[in-house]
Design an enzyme around this catalytic site. Sequence first.
Site, PDB file in Angstrom:
ATOM      1  N   CYS A  79       0.831  -1.200   0.000  1.00 42.24           N
ATOM      2  CA  CYS A  79       0.000   0.000   0.000  1.00 42.24           C
ATOM      3  C   CYS A  79       0.870   1.256   0.000  1.00 42.24           C
ATOM      4  CB  CYS A  79      -0.962  -0.055   1.177  1.00 42.24           C
ATOM      5  SG  CYS A  79      -2.384   1.049   1.030  1.00 42.24           S
ATOM      6  N   HIS A  80       0.917   1.999   1.099  1.00 42.89           N
ATOM      7  CA  HIS A  80       1.767   3.184   1.209  1.00 42.89           C
ATOM      8  C   HIS A  80       3.188   2.821   1.665  1.00 42.89           C
ATOM      9  CE1 HIS A  80      -2.166   5.140   1.146  1.00 42.89           C
ATOM     10  NE2 HIS A  80      -1.538   6.272   0.840  1.00 42.89           N
TER      11      HIS A  80
END
Length: 171
Positions: free
Chosen positions: A105-106
């Site tokens: 994800c991030h």
Amino acid sequence: MAKKIAVVLDNYFEDVEYTSPVEALKNEGHDITVIGKETGTVKGKSEDTEVTVDRAINDIKPEDFDALLIPGGFSPDMLRGDEEGRFGEFTKHFVQNEKPVFAICHGPQLLIDTDLLKGKKLTSFLSVRKDLENAGATVVDESVVVSDNIVTSRTPDDLEDFNRESVNLLK
């Protein structure tokens, strides 16, 4: 053979992007050490998940670990905000030495600070992709990407693929 896995974490991590990979890695017999800015506890985005930080970044060496897990959420961005760049340098050791890195994800945001992404094929959450491209990575929209020693995924929906490839890379 059990590997020592470092997990870098700060507040507002995406709960399941920590709990699911950690469970998969522990089920394979690997040892997990949570590393943060300081010891204590950090909370996930939902604030229902609280994790004990085992070691402060100033008290460890990356050479003591075999692999690195970077969960997503706001945590990677907060770790990048460390004025001394300790988490970027810690992450750089793994990429530079071709040790496994798992970022979802991030999470790949922290990889940007290594300055070692040129030619790497990666994926991430949509809002991080342009930053990865600017750092020299080739970015694709796939559930999981394995590039050399780095496993990346986009969102919690990809956890099954992410966990599978992370565990496989350690074999």
